[in-house]
Design a protein around this motif. Structure first.
Motif, mmCIF file in Angstrom:
data_model
loop_
_atom_site.group_PDB
_atom_site.id
_atom_site.type_symbol
_atom_site.label_atom_id
_atom_site.label_comp_id
_atom_site.label_asym_id
_atom_site.label_seq_id
_atom_site.Cartn_x
_atom_site.Cartn_y
_atom_site.Cartn_z
ATOM 1 N N ALA A 85 0.858 -1.182 0.000
ATOM 2 C CA ALA A 85 0.000 0.000 0.000
ATOM 3 C C ALA A 85 0.890 1.227 0.000
ATOM 4 O O ALA A 85 2.024 1.185 0.484
ATOM 5 N N LYS A 86 0.388 2.314 -0.520
ATOM 6 C CA LYS A 86 1.158 3.552 -0.498
ATOM 7 C C LYS A 86 1.219 4.049 0.937
ATOM 8 O O LYS A 86 0.191 4.282 1.568
ATOM 9 N N GLY A 87 2.430 4.220 1.465
ATOM 10 C CA GLY A 87 2.611 4.624 2.854
ATOM 11 C C GLY A 87 1.908 5.908 3.226
ATOM 12 O O GLY A 87 1.309 6.020 4.280
ATOM 13 N N GLY A 88 1.949 6.920 2.359
ATOM 14 C CA GLY A 88 1.336 8.200 2.689
ATOM 15 C C GLY A 88 -0.173 8.161 2.701
ATOM 16 O O GLY A 88 -0.826 8.963 3.343
ATOM 17 N N ASP A 89 -0.762 7.216 1.977
ATOM 18 C CA ASP A 89 -2.218 7.131 1.891
ATOM 19 C C ASP A 89 -2.835 6.351 3.048
ATOM 20 O O ASP A 89 -3.997 6.519 3.357
ATOM 21 N N VAL A 90 -2.082 5.474 3.662
ATOM 22 C CA VAL A 90 -2.614 4.603 4.713
ATOM 23 C C VAL A 90 -2.710 5.378 6.025
ATOM 24 O O VAL A 90 -1.752 5.991 6.467
ATOM 25 N N THR A 91 -3.888 5.344 6.625
ATOM 26 C CA THR A 91 -4.064 6.001 7.924
ATOM 27 C C THR A 91 -4.425 5.018 9.026
ATOM 28 O O THR A 91 -4.270 5.327 10.197
ATOM 29 N N GLN A 92 -4.922 3.839 8.649
ATOM 30 C CA GLN A 92 -5.381 2.901 9.675
ATOM 31 C C GLN A 92 -5.237 1.459 9.205
ATOM 32 O O GLN A 92 -5.385 1.156 8.026
ATOM 33 N N VAL A 93 -4.973 0.578 10.171
ATOM 34 C CA VAL A 93 -4.902 -0.859 9.945
ATOM 35 C C VAL A 93 -6.004 -1.502 10.778
ATOM 36 O O VAL A 93 -6.190 -1.148 11.938
ATOM 37 N N ARG A 94 -6.726 -2.432 10.173
ATOM 38 C CA ARG A 94 -7.761 -3.178 10.899
ATOM 39 C C ARG A 94 -7.483 -4.670 10.793
ATOM 40 O O ARG A 94 -7.160 -5.173 9.719
ATOM 41 N N LEU A 95 -7.639 -5.358 11.919
ATOM 42 C CA LEU A 95 -7.554 -6.822 11.965
ATOM 43 C C LEU A 95 -8.902 -7.332 12.456
ATOM 44 O O LEU A 95 -9.461 -6.785 13.404
ATOM 45 N N ALA A 96 -9.414 -8.364 11.828
ATOM 46 C CA ALA A 96 -10.677 -8.952 12.266
ATOM 47 C C ALA A 96 -10.552 -10.463 12.252
ATOM 48 O O ALA A 96 -10.059 -11.043 11.289
#
Length: 141
Positions: free
Chosen positions: A112-123
């Motif tokens: 993923a583009k580092g600058g675009d990512v704001t959150q990580v979700r695990l489910a």
């Protein structure tokens, strides 16, 4: 009166003898112990082993799954990285084979583009456990 006391004493001795005899049988003892002992409920832990971080064009997400008596043979964990608007930028599902009572570590990597990512979700698929990690500035003290 004496007769009544004798009957009560005899009933008490018989009940004690029957109880002791029943207690000596392993299946009966097991059922009795289970009925008087608080039983732990099975559960599954899902947690980050380290904070997620950027690694070049990828997001590295170290997590672990620990099964405590659920008996599951395989678990699925869905990893999603999101942008500022909350839309999913990338997602991947990981198969985890649990070891009863022992943590199973996973090092997930998603492009993923580092600058675009704001959150990580695990489910944990099929279970209520979810985690999220938000990238951003540290709060001011």
């Amino acid at each position: 009166m004496k007769n009544r006391l004798r009957r009560a004493a005899l009933a008490l001795v018989l009940a004690t003898g029957l109880g002791a005899g029943a207690w000596s049988l392993p299946p009966v003892r097991t059922v009795l112990l289970e009925s008087f002992t608080r039983q732990e409920q099975p559960f599954i832990e899902l947690y980050f082993t380290e904070n997620p971080r950027f690694d070049g064009a990828s997001v590295l997400v170290p997590f672990a799954v620990n099964d405590h008596g659920s008996g599951a043979r395989s678990l699925e964990v869905k990893l999603t990285v999101e942008g500022k608007d909350g839309k999913a930028l990338a997602a991947q599902t990981y198969q985890v084979k649990p070891h009863q009572g022992a943590a199973v570590p996973v090092s997930a990597r998603l492009k993923a583009k580092g600058g675009d990512v704001t959150q990580v979700r695990l489910a944990l698929v099929g279970h209520p456990q979810t985690l999220h990690f938000r990238f951003g500035q540290a709060p001011e003290l």
